[in-house]
Motif scaffolding. Structure first.
Motif, PDB file in Angstrom:
ATOM      1  N   LEU A 176      26.187  22.168 -20.115  1.00 42.25           N
ATOM      2  CA  LEU A 176      25.016  21.295 -20.185  1.00 42.25           C
ATOM      3  C   LEU A 176      23.973  21.735 -19.165  1.00 42.25           C
ATOM      4  N   LEU A 177      24.426  21.994 -17.937  1.00 41.57           N
ATOM      5  CA  LEU A 177      23.473  22.364 -16.902  1.00 41.57           C
ATOM      6  C   LEU A 177      22.914  23.759 -17.161  1.00 41.57           C
ATOM      7  N   ASP A 178      23.713  24.620 -17.774  1.00 41.73           N
ATOM      8  CA  ASP A 178      23.216  25.954 -18.093  1.00 41.73           C
ATOM      9  C   ASP A 178      22.110  25.868 -19.134  1.00 41.73           C
ATOM     10  N   VAL A 179      22.296  24.985 -20.106  1.00 42.35           N
ATOM     11  CA  VAL A 179      21.248  24.810 -21.113  1.00 42.35           C
ATOM     12  C   VAL A 179      19.984  24.289 -20.441  1.00 42.35           C
ATOM     13  N   SER A 180      20.173  23.386 -19.469  1.00 42.24           N
ATOM     14  CA  SER A 180      18.998  22.814 -18.812  1.00 42.24           C
ATOM     15  C   SER A 180      18.272  23.854 -17.962  1.00 42.24           C
ATOM     16  N   GLN A 181      18.901  25.003 -17.716  1.00 40.39           N
ATOM     17  CA  GLN A 181      18.247  26.019 -16.900  1.00 40.39           C
ATOM     18  C   GLN A 181      17.941  27.277 -17.691  1.00 40.39           C
ATOM     19  N   ALA A 185      17.155  24.627 -26.360  1.00 40.99           N
ATOM     20  CA  ALA A 185      16.632  23.308 -26.696  1.00 40.99           C
ATOM     21  C   ALA A 185      16.443  22.505 -25.412  1.00 40.99           C
ATOM     22  N   PRO A 186      15.347  21.755 -25.288  1.00 41.00           N
ATOM     23  CA  PRO A 186      15.115  21.013 -24.053  1.00 41.00           C
ATOM     24  C   PRO A 186      16.122  19.872 -23.899  1.00 41.00           C
ATOM     25  N   VAL A 187      16.718  19.794 -22.737  1.00 40.36           N
ATOM     26  CA  VAL A 187      17.663  18.716 -22.476  1.00 40.36           C
ATOM     27  C   VAL A 187      17.345  18.081 -21.132  1.00 40.36           C
ATOM     28  N   SER A 208      25.010  25.601  -8.663  1.00 34.40           N
ATOM     29  CA  SER A 208      23.796  26.408  -8.652  1.00 34.40           C
ATOM     30  C   SER A 208      22.905  26.059  -9.843  1.00 34.40           C
ATOM     31  N   ARG A 209      23.519  25.677 -10.949  1.00 38.20           N
ATOM     32  CA  ARG A 209      22.735  25.360 -12.139  1.00 38.20           C
ATOM     33  C   ARG A 209      22.183  23.941 -12.129  1.00 38.20           C
ATOM     34  N   PHE A 210      22.700  23.123 -11.219  1.00 36.53           N
ATOM     35  CA  PHE A 210      22.171  21.761 -11.120  1.00 36.53           C
ATOM     36  C   PHE A 210      20.898  21.796 -10.287  1.00 36.53           C
ATOM     37  N   SER A 211      19.890  21.020 -10.695  1.00 40.81           N
ATOM     38  CA  SER A 211      18.588  21.123 -10.044  1.00 40.81           C
ATOM     39  C   SER A 211      18.558  20.486  -8.662  1.00 40.81           C
ATOM     40  N   HIS A 212      19.629  19.816  -8.256  1.00 38.97           N
ATOM     41  CA  HIS A 212      19.706  19.153  -6.952  1.00 38.97           C
ATOM     42  C   HIS A 212      18.754  17.977  -6.812  1.00 38.97           C
ATOM     43  N   ARG A 213      18.256  17.484  -7.898  1.00 37.01           N
ATOM     44  CA  ARG A 213      17.488  16.248  -7.798  1.00 37.01           C
ATOM     45  C   ARG A 213      18.462  15.095  -7.715  1.00 37.01           C
TER      46      ARG A 213
ATOM     47  N   THR B 280       5.620  24.821 -15.218  1.00 39.16           N
ATOM     48  CA  THR B 280       6.231  25.498 -16.366  1.00 39.16           C
ATOM     49  C   THR B 280       6.667  26.908 -15.988  1.00 39.16           C
ATOM     50  N   ARG B 281       5.797  27.580 -15.237  1.00 43.24           N
ATOM     51  CA  ARG B 281       6.142  28.956 -14.869  1.00 43.24           C
ATOM     52  C   ARG B 281       7.310  29.004 -13.909  1.00 43.24           C
ATOM     53  N   LEU B 282       7.440  27.958 -13.083  1.00 41.05           N
ATOM     54  CA  LEU B 282       8.495  27.973 -12.073  1.00 41.05           C
ATOM     55  C   LEU B 282       9.827  27.491 -12.628  1.00 41.05           C
ATOM     56  N   HIS B 283       9.835  26.972 -13.836  1.00 39.31           N
ATOM     57  CA  HIS B 283      11.108  26.517 -14.383  1.00 39.31           C
ATOM     58  C   HIS B 283      12.051  27.712 -14.514  1.00 39.31           C
ATOM     59  N   VAL B 284      13.308  27.487 -14.137  1.00 42.41           N
ATOM     60  CA  VAL B 284      14.260  28.600 -14.151  1.00 42.41           C
ATOM     61  C   VAL B 284      14.344  29.213 -15.544  1.00 42.41           C
ATOM     62  N   SER B 285      14.127  28.381 -16.554  1.00 41.95           N
ATOM     63  CA  SER B 285      14.339  28.855 -17.924  1.00 41.95           C
ATOM     64  C   SER B 285      13.249  29.807 -18.404  1.00 41.95           C
ATOM     65  N   SER B 286      12.070  29.756 -17.790  1.00 39.15           N
ATOM     66  CA  SER B 286      10.999  30.607 -18.306  1.00 39.15           C
ATOM     67  C   SER B 286      11.324  32.061 -17.986  1.00 39.15           C
ATOM     68  N   VAL B 287      11.219  32.897 -18.980  1.00 37.50           N
ATOM     69  CA  VAL B 287      11.597  34.304 -18.801  1.00 37.50           C
ATOM     70  C   VAL B 287      10.437  35.039 -18.134  1.00 37.50           C
ATOM     71  N   PRO B 288      10.666  35.599 -16.947  1.00 33.83           N
ATOM     72  CA  PRO B 288       9.557  36.259 -16.246  1.00 33.83           C
ATOM     73  C   PRO B 288       9.197  37.577 -16.896  1.00 33.83           C
ATOM     74  N   GLU B 289       7.960  38.032 -16.628  1.00 35.31           N
ATOM     75  CA  GLU B 289       7.512  39.301 -17.224  1.00 35.31           C
ATOM     76  C   GLU B 289       8.321  40.462 -16.672  1.00 35.31           C
ATOM     77  N   SER B 290       8.655  40.362 -15.400  1.00 37.33           N
ATOM     78  CA  SER B 290       9.463  41.427 -14.807  1.00 37.33           C
ATOM     79  C   SER B 290      10.416  40.782 -13.817  1.00 37.33           C
ATOM     80  N   LEU B 291      11.402  41.547 -13.414  1.00 34.68           N
ATOM     81  CA  LEU B 291      12.358  41.025 -12.434  1.00 34.68           C
ATOM     82  C   LEU B 291      12.116  41.718 -11.110  1.00 34.68           C
TER      83      LEU B 291
END
Lengths: 434, 648
Positions: A176-181, A185-187, A208-213, B280-291
């Motif tokens: 679940l936390l991995d999906v959130s990161q 799909a947005p969770v 590490s995958r938990f946002s710590h909020r 949005t850009r800082l979200h971990v999920s956003s894929v960066p242009e480069s690493l």
């Protein structure tokens, strides 16, 4: 005279009372949410905005709500969800999954429940098909296919979050936390727990995958605020059908919270615990004493309710014992005094009891060994005494070591209230060292 | 592993037949195969199509014999073949290039490179009938195979006439004669010249032909047509469907269920201002242009995998590093680049699949997932292991290199370690062409949990990702923000220094920054604010995330709870131990109540207070059934408790 007037102009008094009972019971049993959570405005705003961003912008998030039991964690979340769903944009999009660590005791059950609540395509009717591995793969595939802007956001609520951390490998939490990161799909993962050390339970990869909020609900009301709370909790709303009755009721509540003895009782409760749940418990007991003949909560009711709340459970059990059993308990107490809490066995207790009988030279309590044995076993069933460890099952019952599960104060209190307690037994109990 | 072969193994005897060719004595013209115990002999000639033993018993490899030869001693018999691939051997992702449902009996002329075309003649099973050209797929003949297109591991092409040999020689076995449906005119093979000249049109033409063929059948054949249509569905799901019908009691995933989350009815809102954009850009999920900051590691992994792909060999690599140091992200980036290189033909094509130890319920599920991702087949763990074992140990035509990423390797540990053993053993096989990249957290995992034979096969190609330093973290945020001006420079530095000192976890760093933008947004009403995220916002976010709540919790506790904590400390001091029973603490508690002028509490109430403190883990308690005898410990230091209580 005034009563008759009320009956003519407004509802019948009985009608009013049943209305009052209904409204207040709903409130005390947490069926009805308050308009806004008292004293938790900042947390409410934080959580609402967070979930709104998930629902509206499709941003994935994870958050923990931490606070002691009865402080209103679930209530806060429910309020936030109610407010969130008032917005059309959120209402149309948000999918909700509610899990509870006490119900979904392992990941297999939790996965089935998630699949069922999401109505994924491997659900037929109410039955989820596939093995554990298939279900996990199916759910992950479903979430992976989604993306931020086009799939409906999913809200995962995990009550008793700490119990999920005890599942094998923490697979569910990791996923679940991995999906959130990640870009799936947005969770929004909302965990609710009363444990302050919950982060330490998470495995390092999960952590590490938990946002710590973390949203901490640690309200610290003063006693005047507590009194005001009691008053609002007991008061009737403005839209009560019978205005006259509501006014009278609210006035009586006002006098109640100003009464000296009532304030003392409430102070004692406040000292013990500040949370809503115990307050509601107390008020519920008061409410059940309201009747047509007595259409208000009086300080005496509060006193009685408090007496019920504070009464000692073990001491109450002692009232129901036979004289012989009581004598055995007293003998154990003396043994505890002499040997400073070392465990004892039936034979020791019996000897102690015999010493008392010899001193009194009274044959009234002269019982056979089997009768004493039976009484002893009864005490064990009531869990007033418990064996030292269960492994010693081979030992003859007379010699199995036992401990007394009662405090001295409880024994003395029970003796005071025991119906027609023989004086010599009372004296025996009082004598410090026999 | 032998127990998985449910079929009786047939012993075949192979003999050369006919005179060797005059110009080279090693070259032979035909091979005779006889099955032990049966009188019949099968003859294989050059130019004939044959089935070759492979990993899947039901679908052996298909090839055409080019040459047959033996060595001097005559012991080794070899065959040089032209491979054909079956539908099941084409990667699932590429099948959609076909533009239609493949026929289950369809095979493709294999034109790819990197293909071992020399096989052991003793792996030949039997000849097979092959039909080709523009003929639509006829129904009924389960033994004939159809070639319409060629496959070069990237695209399907119409078979060139010089490549496609004329119709195969007469099969030597009588039962192989095809039974063509006589009722349909379009079922008769058309002359080769009738094929459309434009290859692009051919797909459509074939599709239409097929349609016409179906609709043109008289009614009594509709039933068989129905069956054909089912056959066109992937076999696995078809079987599943059947089983699901036959045994309604066993829960199985219903046929054709597609995993998906419903899509939104209202579109997602786009970021409206700078702070939202930054978030949005800082979200971990956003894929960066480069690493950024992982250039060296990227280069190392890239060259490792690239060399293996180019050489057509296999190998293992172990990558370690604490969470949030970009291990998986780097590997994915490498794969993206390699895929691009393969697309523009710089390196041979390869197949990338990944599994994650945390995303499976049991280590043995790894086999199932690998098989599913490689071939789309579904199988039980044991069966999948057997199939994979075969696939990686036998020579085959398909052979493009497979790159397998195994994330969270430590979760694949079993007592016998057979999953890990297999994963590391396959790359060492001659024909496997498998590159295994493994990821885990600890550097010494091979030494700690692996037995020698597993660790030895993993080899010594190791790489370790160091936690990010503060400069790197700063660079990561900067590159993600990519000129969106939302942070003050000092604020960024504070975040990165703080995180670098704690863990070096980039996820943490990004999360803190994201929270800081929210706090900044809330305080935007303040006219003095610059609109940028400043030090104060970052400090607040750090405080929220890292400060312990124990002290606040003690401050917010009720009077009796605070008294109980003091009683605990008093009792600990009296005993000189860090542990006491509730009964002992309760005596102190009663005394403290009297000192404070409070009414003494009953035992039940005292226990309730104790349980409440235990529930939020300020105290550590034994199970509550022990009642007054349960032992109590503090979960916070005594100093913290005293500090919190004094501050009142």
């Amino acid at each position: 005279m005034s009563k008759r007037k009320i009956q003519e102009d407004h509802l019948l008094i009985g009608e009013c009372i049943s209305q009052v009972q209904e409204i207040l019971r709903e409130r005390f049993c947490h069926q009805q949410l308050p308009d806004r959570p008292e004293g938790l405005e900042a947390q409410h705003k934080h959580l609402l905005e967070l979930l709104k961003r998930t629902a509206v912008h499709g941003e994935s998030n994870s958050v923990l709500i931490v606070g002691p039991r009865g402080v209103g964690k679930t209530m806060l979340l429910k309020c936030v969800l109610r407010d969130l769903l008032e917005e059309k944009e959120a209402q149309k999009n948000l999918l909700q999954v509610h899990l509870n660590g006490l119900l979904q005791t392992d990941d297999r059950i939790a996965l089935k429940e998630i699949t069922r609540q999401l109505h994924l395509e491997n659900v037929v009717g109410d039955k989820v098909f596939g093995s554990f591995a298939e279900n996990l793969a199916f759910l992950l595939e479903a979430l992976k296919k989604g993306d931020r802007s086009s799939s409906r956001p999913v809200l995962f609520v995990l009550e008793e979050f700490d119990l999920f951390a005890h599942h094998k490998n923490q697979t569910l939490l990791y996923n679940l936390l991995d999906v959130s990161q990640s870009a799936q799909a947005p969770v929004a993962v909302v965990g609710i727990t009363c444990r302050l050390d919950v982060l330490e339970l998470l495995e390092k990869r999960v952590k590490s995958r938990f946002s710590h909020r973390q949203i901490h609900l640690l309200s610290n009301p003063t006693f005047p605020q507590y009194l005001a709370q009691v008053r609002t909790q007991l008061s009737l709303p403005a839209d009560f059908p019978d205005h006259q009755f509501a006014e009278d009721w609210n006035a009586s509540v006002k006098t109640l919270v100003e009464d000296k003895s009532a304030v003392d009782v409430l102070q004692r409760h406040f000292n013990s615990s500040k949370d809503f749940r115990s307050m509601h418990m107390l008020l519920m007991l008061c409410l059940s004493r309201v009747s047509v003949a007595k259409p208000a909560v009086k300080p005496a009711d509060l006193l009685e309710a408090s007496r019920l709340c504070f009464s000692d459970a073990k001491a109450n059990i002692l009232h129901g014992l036979s004289v012989l059993e009581l004598c055995l308990i007293i003998a154990m107490k003396h043994l505890n005094d002499v040997y400073e809490g070392e465990p004892f066995n039936l034979q020791m207790v019996h000897n102690e009891f015999k010493k008392f009988l010899q001193r009194k030279s009274n044959s009234m309590y002269n019982f056979e060994q089997p009768v004493i044995m039976k009484a002893f076993e009864h005490l064990q069933q009531l869990e007033l005494i418990r064996p030292l460890d269960s492994s010693a099952a081979r030992i003859q019952r007379e010699y199995q070591l036992m401990r007394l599960m009662l405090d001295h104060s409880q024994i003395m209190e029970a003796l005071q209230k025991y119906p027609q307690c023989p004086t010599d037994i009372k004296q025996w109990a009082m004598s410090a060292f026999s | 592993r032998m127990k998985y072969f449910t079929r009786l193994r047939v012993r075949r005897v192979y003999k050369w037949r006919g005179e060797p060719l005059t110009f080279n004595r090693k070259l032979k013209t035909s091979l005779a195969i006889s099955v032990e115990g049966l009188p019949k002999t099968t003859v294989i000639n050059t130019g004939q199509h044959i089935l070759i033993e492979g990993e899947d018993e039901d679908n052996p490899y298909v090839a055409k014999v080019i040459r047959l030869y033996g060595d001097e001693s005559g012991r080794q018999k070899k065959a040089v073949v032209q491979w054909f691939v079956r539908v099941s051997e084409v990667p699932v992702s590429k099948l959609k290039l076909l533009g239609r449902e493949p026929h289950p009996q369809e095979i493709f002329y294999y034109q790819g490179r990197s293909c071992d075309d020399e096989v052991d003649a003793e792996s030949i099973l039997r000849p097979v009938k092959r039909l080709d050209g523009a003929a639509p797929f006829p129904d009924g003949d389960r033994d004939a195979l159809y070639v319409k297109l060629s496959w070069d591991s990237k695209t399907f092409k119409v078979l060139d006439s010089e490549l496609a040999p004329p119709s195969c020689p007469k099969p030597s076995l009588p039962p192989l004669a095809p039974v063509l449906p006589a009722c349909s005119g379009s079922g008769v093979p058309r002359p080769r010249s009738a094929r459309p000249a434009h290859p692009g049109l051919r797909h459509h033409a074939a599709g239409r032909d097929h349609q016409r063929f179906l609709s043109g059948l008289p009614f009594r054949h509709r039933l068989t047509v129905k069956r054909l249509e089912f056959l066109i569905l992937p076999f696995v799901s078809f079987n599943r469907f059947l089983f699901g019908q036959v045994t309604p009691g066993t829960p199985r995933t219903p046929h054709g269920a597609t995993p998906s989350i419903p899509s939104r009815t209202l579109p997602a809102r786009q970021p409206a201002n700078v702070l939202e954009e930054a978030r949005t850009r800082l979200h971990v999920s956003s894929v960066p242009e480069s690493l950024p900051c992982r250039e060296q590691e990227f280069q190392d992994i890239y060259s490792f995998v690239e060399s293996k792909i180019v050489d057509g060999t296999g190998g293992c690599m172990y990558i370690s590093g604490v969470p949030g140091t970009g291990k998986t992200a780097t590997v994915h980036e490498v794969m993206r680049c390699l895929q691009h290189a393969a697309d523009v033909d710089e390196i041979p094509p390869f197949h990338f699949i990944e599994i994650n130890g945390m995303k499976m319920t049991d280590p043995h599920q790894a086999y199932v997932q690998i098989l599913q991702k490689l071939t789309g087949q579904k199988a039980t763990a044991d069966h999948a292991a057997a199939l994979l074992e075969k696939r990686f140990s036998n020579a085959a035509p398909r052979k493009e290199t497979t790159v397998l990423l195994v994330d969270e390797l430590d979760l694949l540990w079993t007592r016998k370690q057979n999953v890990m053993y297999n994963l590391f053993d396959w790359p060492t096989r001659r024909h496997a062409r498998l590159v295994v990249l493994t990821i885990a957290n600890t550097m010494d995992l091979p030494e700690r949990i692996m037995i020698n034979r597993v660790a030895s096969r993993l080899g010594l190609t190791r790489m370790s990702f160091q936690p990010y330093s503060f400069k790197q973290l700063q660079q990561i945020i900067m590159s993600r923000l990519n000129k969106v001006k939302a942070f003050e420079q000092d604020a960024l530095q504070l975040v990165s220094r703080k995180v670098a000192a704690l863990s070096g976890d980039a996820r943490r760093c990004l999360d803190i920054c994201r929270r800081a933008t929210e706090i900044c947004e809330h305080s935007a009403a303040d006219p003095s604010a610059s609109g940028l995220v400043g030090m104060s916002h970052v400090m607040e976010a750090l405080d929220e995330m890292f400060s312990s709540a124990y002290i606040t919790a003690i401050k917010c506790a009720s009077v009796q709870e605070q008294l109980f904590l003091r009683a605990v400390i008093a009792e600990f001091r009296r005993l000189g131990l860090e542990e006491a029973t509730f009964q002992q603490v309760f005596v102190q508690h009663q005394a403290l109540c009297r000192v404070e002028g409070l009414q003494p509490v009953s035992v039940s109430e005292g226990l309730a207070v104790c349980q409440r403190l235990g529930a939020c883990r300020l105290l550590l308690l034994e199970p509550s059934r022990l009642g007054v005898l349960q032992r109590v410990r503090l979960n916070v230091s005594q100093d913290d408790v005293l500090f919190a209580l004094k501050a009142d």
